[in-house]
Design a protein around this motif. Structure first.
Motif, PDB file in Angstrom:
ATOM      1  N   HIS A 195       0.552  -0.968  -0.056  1.00 36.11           N
ATOM      2  CA  HIS A 195       0.572   0.096  -0.004  1.00 36.11           C
ATOM      3  C   HIS A 195       1.004   1.601   0.127  1.00 36.11           C
ATOM      4  N   THR A 196       1.395   1.897  -1.063  1.00 37.71           N
ATOM      5  CA  THR A 196       1.864   3.327  -1.980  1.00 37.71           C
ATOM      6  C   THR A 196       1.160   4.043  -2.475  1.00 37.71           C
ATOM      7  N   PRO A 197       1.494   5.558  -1.961  1.00 40.43           N
ATOM      8  CA  PRO A 197       1.079   6.348  -2.990  1.00 40.43           C
ATOM      9  C   PRO A 197       0.811   5.650  -5.026  1.00 40.43           C
ATOM     10  N   VAL A 198       1.574   4.955  -4.757  1.00 42.17           N
ATOM     11  CA  VAL A 198       1.537   4.324  -6.602  1.00 42.17           C
ATOM     12  C   VAL A 198       1.327   3.452  -7.253  1.00 42.17           C
ATOM     13  N   SER A 199       0.121   2.787  -6.263  1.00 34.14           N
ATOM     14  CA  SER A 199       1.020   1.687  -5.828  1.00 34.14           C
ATOM     15  C   SER A 199      -1.105   0.293  -6.698  1.00 34.14           C
ATOM     16  N   PHE A 200      -1.577   1.573  -6.427  1.00 31.87           N
ATOM     17  CA  PHE A 200      -3.352   1.070  -6.714  1.00 31.87           C
ATOM     18  C   PHE A 200      -3.679   1.793  -8.234  1.00 31.87           C
ATOM     19  N   TYR A 201      -3.723   0.344  -8.989  1.00 28.08           N
ATOM     20  CA  TYR A 201      -4.353  -0.120 -10.536  1.00 28.08           C
ATOM     21  C   TYR A 201      -5.507  -0.511 -10.950  1.00 28.08           C
ATOM     22  N   VAL A 202      -5.860  -0.166 -12.009  1.00 27.78           N
ATOM     23  CA  VAL A 202      -7.305  -0.856 -12.790  1.00 27.78           C
ATOM     24  C   VAL A 202      -7.066  -1.013 -13.798  1.00 27.78           C
ATOM     25  N   LEU A 203      -7.066  -2.415 -14.318  1.00 24.73           N
ATOM     26  CA  LEU A 203      -7.350  -3.315 -15.136  1.00 24.73           C
ATOM     27  C   LEU A 203      -8.814  -3.532 -16.321  1.00 24.73           C
ATOM     28  N   GLY A 204      -9.168  -3.010 -16.674  1.00 23.69           N
ATOM     29  CA  GLY A 204     -10.517  -3.805 -18.050  1.00 23.69           C
ATOM     30  C   GLY A 204     -10.409  -3.020 -19.342  1.00 23.69           C
TER      31      GLY A 204
END
Length: 212
Positions: A195-204
């Motif tokens: 959990h870092t500020p640059v770790s959140f991704y979405v794919l779709g």
């Protein structure tokens, strides 16, 4: 404006991309592009990291990249592509393609850095044929208030200047909805798995039609 020179970022980005590929981002790119067919427009192709992952069912890729040095590197990556790839200068806000001329538009870590997400998505919708889809692989706003606040501080200060205009905390899924796109497939993941500020991704993927 068809070109946008960011010489420092253009030289650092390929090293970042190689590190991400080694860490598993290549598998995510393959998932992003799996099942595509026909004519594809890729927005912000960078150094061509996606090219090797396109399935053979794709007829042709028109890859748009505004940064001159990255276009040179992308041209070198064409040899690794199993499909035909043409690279052109251009920006997300003014795509060099006619209305309803492609079967899919691909954004991979691009909607975080465009000046205006809604303009970029409206252009993507314009060039899509009826029934076409948008594929996206983007980092987005954190799922905790604390990290979201950190993202907001980074985005308002140093991060966009260091990383080619990137913003860590954009509400990209909201932008897709505002563009009257319906998300049909969605995967959320952390990269890296912390959990870092640059770790959140979405794919779709998304199609025209608004919210479900």
């Amino acid at each position: 404006m068809r070109s946008k020179s960011r010489p420092l970022f253009a030289r650092v980005y390929p090293m970042m991309a190689r590190s991400m590929e080694a860490g598993g981002m290549g598998d995510r790119r393959s998932t992003l592009l799996a099942g595509l067919r026909g004519r594809v427009l890729e927005v912000g192709a960078g150094d061509g990291a996606n090219f090797a992952h396109y399935p053979a069912t794709v007829e042709r890729v028109l890859a748009i990249e505004p940064e001159p040095h990255l276009r040179v590197l992308a041209n070198a990556s064409v040899a690794r592509a199993p499909v035909s790839v043409e690279i052109r200068a251009g920006t997300a806000e003014l795509l060099p393609a006619t209305d309803a001329s492609v079967d899919a538009v691909v954004f991979a870590m691009v909607l975080c850095s465009v000046p205006d997400q809604q303009t970029a998505l409206a252009e993507a919708v314009r060039v899509l044929r009826p029934g076409g889809e948008i594929r996206f692989l983007e980092h987005v706003r954190a799922d905790t208030p604390g990290l979201a606040r950190v993202q907001a501080v980074l985005d308002a200060t140093v991060w966009p200047h260091l990383v080619g205009g990137c913003h860590t905390g954009r509400d990209t899924l909201g932008a897709l909805e505002r563009a009257e796109l319906r998300v049909e497939r969605l995967e959320r993941f952390l990269f890296p798995e912390a959990h870092t500020p640059v770790s959140f991704y979405v794919l779709g993927s998304a199609v025209r039609g608004g919210a479900a």
